[in-house]
Design a protein around this motif. Structure first.
Motif, short mmCIF file in Angstrom:
data_model
loop_
_atom_site.label_atom_id
_atom_site.label_comp_id
_atom_site.label_asym_id
_atom_site.label_seq_id
_atom_site.Cartn_x
_atom_site.Cartn_y
_atom_site.Cartn_z
N GLN A 167 17.18 -26.05 10.42
CA GLN A 167 16.88 -24.63 10.34
C GLN A 167 16.89 -24.01 11.73
OE1 GLN A 167 13.19 -24.11 8.26
NE2 GLN A 167 14.07 -24.66 6.30
N GLY A 168 17.39 -22.79 11.79
CA GLY A 168 17.37 -22.04 13.04
C GLY A 168 17.34 -20.56 12.73
N ASN A 169 16.70 -19.79 13.59
CA ASN A 169 16.71 -18.34 13.38
C ASN A 169 17.90 -17.74 14.12
OD1 ASN A 169 15.98 -17.83 16.13
ND2 ASN A 169 13.83 -18.14 15.61
N TRP A 170 18.15 -16.46 13.92
CA TRP A 170 19.34 -15.84 14.51
C TRP A 170 19.30 -15.82 16.02
CZ3 TRP A 170 23.83 -15.76 12.60
CH2 TRP A 170 23.99 -15.75 11.21
N THR A 171 18.14 -15.68 16.61
CA THR A 171 18.05 -15.70 18.08
C THR A 171 18.51 -17.05 18.60
OG1 THR A 171 16.24 -14.11 18.06
CG2 THR A 171 16.49 -15.45 20.04
N GLU A 172 18.02 -18.11 18.01
CA GLU A 172 18.39 -19.47 18.43
C GLU A 172 19.87 -19.74 18.17
OE1 GLU A 172 16.81 -24.02 17.98
OE2 GLU A 172 16.34 -22.61 16.39
N ILE A 173 20.38 -19.34 17.03
CA ILE A 173 21.79 -19.55 16.72
C ILE A 173 22.67 -18.82 17.73
CG2 ILE A 173 23.60 -19.06 15.02
CD1 ILE A 173 21.40 -19.62 12.86
N ALA A 174 22.33 -17.57 18.02
CA ALA A 174 23.11 -16.79 18.98
C ALA A 174 23.05 -17.40 20.38
CB ALA A 174 22.62 -15.34 19.01
N GLU A 175 21.87 -17.83 20.80
CA GLU A 175 21.72 -18.41 22.15
C GLU A 175 22.39 -19.77 22.28
OE1 GLU A 175 17.56 -18.37 23.15
OE2 GLU A 175 17.51 -16.18 23.25
N ARG A 176 22.25 -20.61 21.27
CA ARG A 176 22.80 -21.97 21.34
C ARG A 176 24.27 -22.06 20.97
NH1 ARG A 176 19.37 -26.38 19.72
NH2 ARG A 176 21.24 -27.60 20.09
N LEU A 177 24.71 -21.25 20.01
CA LEU A 177 26.05 -21.42 19.47
C LEU A 177 26.95 -20.21 19.66
CD1 LEU A 177 24.94 -23.06 16.10
CD2 LEU A 177 25.74 -24.23 18.16
N GLY A 178 26.39 -19.06 20.00
CA GLY A 178 27.17 -17.83 20.07
C GLY A 178 27.49 -17.36 21.46
N ARG A 179 27.52 -18.27 22.42
CA ARG A 179 27.82 -17.91 23.82
C ARG A 179 28.82 -18.89 24.40
NH1 ARG A 179 21.94 -16.97 26.43
NH2 ARG A 179 22.78 -18.50 27.83
N GLY A 180 29.39 -18.53 25.55
CA GLY A 180 30.27 -19.45 26.26
C GLY A 180 31.74 -19.11 26.17
#
Length: 92
Positions: A17-30
């Motif tokens: 489980q992950g919230n949108w902040t975590e998903i964006a920070e971990r997977l939505g950058r770079g």
């Protein structure tokens, strides 16, 4: 909370489980591809959630890996048993 990536650069097997902040920070950058993908994912989630019938939103594939340029984003929407497409908001 999403667990750390394993040696292969993927999330460990299982459902996390992950919230949108975590998903964006971990997977939505770079990379631009990741930023675009997380934006589209959020839109898809919001549309499905507007139905009031979204039970689970599962993300998998190369998007949940270390890949700078994920090939795709795989998603499964699990809707409540009483979900009826014809009753959903038109935009959904």
């Amino acid at each position: 909370m999403l667990p750390p990536l394993i040696k292969t650069g993927d999330l460990p097997a299982g459902i996390h489980q992950g919230n949108w902040t975590e998903i964006a920070e971990r997977l939505g950058r770079g990379s631009a591809a990741r930023v675009h993908a997380v934006g589209r994912l959020r839109l898809l989630y919001d549309l499905a959630n507007r139905t009031g019938k979204l039970s689970r939103f599962l993300i998998f594939g190369s998007f949940v890996s270390v890949s700078k340029e994920p090939r795709d984003v795989d998603v499964v929407l699990i809707m409540a048993s009483d979900f009826r497409l014809e009753e959903a908001p038109r935009e959904s």
